[in-house]
Design a protein around this motif. Structure first.
Motif, PDB file in Angstrom:
ATOM      1  N   GLN A   1      18.714 -15.146 -22.207  1.00 26.15           N
ATOM      2  CA  GLN A   1      20.535 -14.810 -23.376  1.00 26.15           C
ATOM      3  C   GLN A   1      20.581 -16.065 -23.111  1.00 26.15           C
TER       4      GLN A   1
ATOM      5  N   GLU B   1      21.152 -19.960 -24.625  1.00 23.97           N
ATOM      6  CA  GLU B   1      21.322 -19.106 -26.440  1.00 23.97           C
ATOM      7  C   GLU B   1      22.532 -20.177 -26.566  1.00 23.97           C
TER       8      GLU B   1
ATOM      9  N   SER C   1      19.959 -11.781 -33.620  1.00 23.72           N
ATOM     10  CA  SER C   1      20.811 -11.380 -32.911  1.00 23.72           C
ATOM     11  C   SER C   1      22.551 -12.195 -32.440  1.00 23.72           C
TER      12      SER C   1
END
Length: 496
Positions: A452, A455, A474
């Motif tokens: 995460q 990203e 997302s």
């Protein structure tokens, strides 16, 4: 002060150190450690080093004869654990002030503090540490300790290692000298046996030694004294009746091991409890030394049976991690015995070593690394934070194992990190400790947080600003939510 200088020169001229033996007489007098830079911490002073070695003696009162800040900066400096007494966790200091220094009240205040500790706690012994201030003003702590011992009927041990005399490693050795001079050999045990050993340089960090001691118990081997991890004063005072010794951290207490061999004929070897192979080899060497000193040779067979049983259990547990960690690259930024023992331990499960620090390692440690890695290209004496960050940010390692001081470099590079130094929260020694180490590495590397944080941020994914950055679903959803919220007004919430 002249006696302190003599001790320091004796420590510098260490015959058991391969590196020291290779120097000429002039270089040998300069010692093994680099000189301290004025105004720099240099990784800790001699007082800090002495406190590190002696504070894990858990039933002793440790009294710092100094201004308050000296004790405040050194209290609880390692994650050693105790199975019983907690007195060592209590901070004692004479809290010397400017007025005490000017009026020459230091020695009187020290004697009064010793009396108060004896009356309030009744410890088996009190260790007294001078620091820079009390050493420079000339307080004679040895005379005070001798007088207090006679007056109160308990051992009062002067640990003459003020900070200005040298590095933390020198303080480690001066602490060993204090034990030799004032503690070891002062009590005769009534239960000495042929299977008694000493473990030197083991600090029981996070309770690590508790994973090893059951193995020795199963072999009928008694640890007469573990110095200093989870130690008791009486055990150390009787340590001269052990039949053999294992040295875990040679840079700290090699002088203690050598002099105990000279005085009481206690042979020693240097080993490690990190990793399956090294733990097994340590058990073998302990048994072999005991047999040479008169123990029944049948212990050798029992040792091999125990090793075979424990190795089979450990390898079965590690088999589950091998597919997940095979080929993963580790950067080890530590020193001492961990620079080679942890390397060997991790390579046993298929992990690749891209580099290991040897800043605090001995010549013997470096030779072991060369034998394990087959070359010295993966060894570095010192790597600056900038170099560490460059290496990690370029993804040359999948995880870094180090101490707490460099964890933020790994976090900035968005690389997993695991604490391997004294502040760690998990024990890694012995067979079970090796399984725990691999488990923690697996958890760190495969933690979803790393995917995460790597990203792009939602605000970097706007097509008009950064079209070249791909956005996940997302990210797009988050961006739309932010834009929708930004378009709302106070009236939408029913406010004026």
């Amino acid at each position: 002060m002249s006696s302190l200088r003599a001790k320091i020169q004796d420590v510098f001229n260490e015959p058991a150190c391969e590196q020291n033996r290779g120097k000429d007489a002039k270089a040998r007098k300069k010692g093994c450690s680099k000189p301290l830079t004025p105004g720099a911490a240099a990784g800790g002073c001699a007082f800090d080093g002495a406190k590190i070695v002696l504070q894990p003696i858990t039933d002793v009162a440790h009294l710092i004869h100094a201004p308050l800040a000296c004790e405040g900066n050194s209290w609880d400096n390692r994650g050693a654990a105790s199975s019983g007494p907690t007195l060592w966790r209590t901070s004692f200091t004479t809290d010397l002030t400017e007025l005490d220094v000017v009026m020459g009240q230091g020695e009187r205040k020290l004697f009064k503090a010793i009396r108060e500790i004896q009356e309030a706690y009744g410890p088996p012994a009190i260790f007294v540490y001078p620091t820079c201030v009390t050493a420079l003003i000339g307080d004679d702590i040895e005379a005070v300790c001798k007088r207090a011992a006679e007056k109160f009927g308990l051992p009062v041990v002067p640990v003459n290692a003020p900070g200005f005399v040298g590095s933390k490693n020198l303080g480690n050795k001066l602490a060993g000298e204090a034990l030799l001079e004032h503690v070891i050999g002062t009590v005769e045990p009534d239960d000495a046996g042929p299977y008694d050993i000493n473990i030197l340089g083991e600090f029981n960090l996070s309770g690590e030694f508790w994973l090893v001691k059951p193995l020795l118990d199963r072999l009928g081997i008694r640890v007469r004294a573990c110095i200093p991890g989870d130690a008791r004063y009486f055990d150390i005072a009787c340590a001269h009746r052990a039949r053999a010794a294992m040295m875990v951290c040679s840079t700290a207490l090699i002088n203690l091991a050598r002099k105990m061999e000279q005085r009481w004929d206690i042979p020693f070897f240097e080993g490690s409890f990190y990793g399956i192979t090294d733990t097994s080899e340590a058990l073998r060497q302990i048994s072999q030394l005991l047999v040479k000193k008169g123990a029944d040779p049948e212990i050798l067979g029992r040792t091999e049976a125990l090793i075979a049983e424990e190795e089979a259990i450990a390898w079965k547990k590690l088999a589950a991690y091998r597919p997940r960690l095979e080929g993963k690259r580790v950067l080890l930024n530590t020193g001492g015995v961990k620079s080679w023992s942890v390397v060997h331990a991790l390579m046993e499960v298929g992990i690749e070593m891209v580099g290991t620090s040897v800043k605090k390692s001995t010549v013997e440690d470096k030779e072991r690394i060369k034998q394990i890695l087959k070359d010295d290209n993966h060894m570095f004496e010192q790597m600056t934070p900038r170099d560490l960050y460059a290496m990690l940010s370029e993804h040359k390692a999948d995880i870094m194992l180090s101490g707490g001081r460099t964890q933020f470099i790994a976090l900035k590079a968005k690389t997993p990190w695991l604490d391997i130094n004294q502040e760690r929260q998990h024990p890694y020694a012995g067979y079970d400790g090796m399984v725990e180490l691999v488990r923690q590495i697996d958890l760190a590397i495969h933690n979803p947080i790393w995917r995460q944080v790597r990203e792009p941020a939602p605000w970097d994914c706007q097509p008009a600003v950064r079209e070249e950055l791909p956005c996940t679903k997302s990210d797009t959803a988050t961006l739309h939510a932010v834009q929708e919220f930004a378009g709302t007004t106070a009236d939408d919430f029913g406010e004026n």
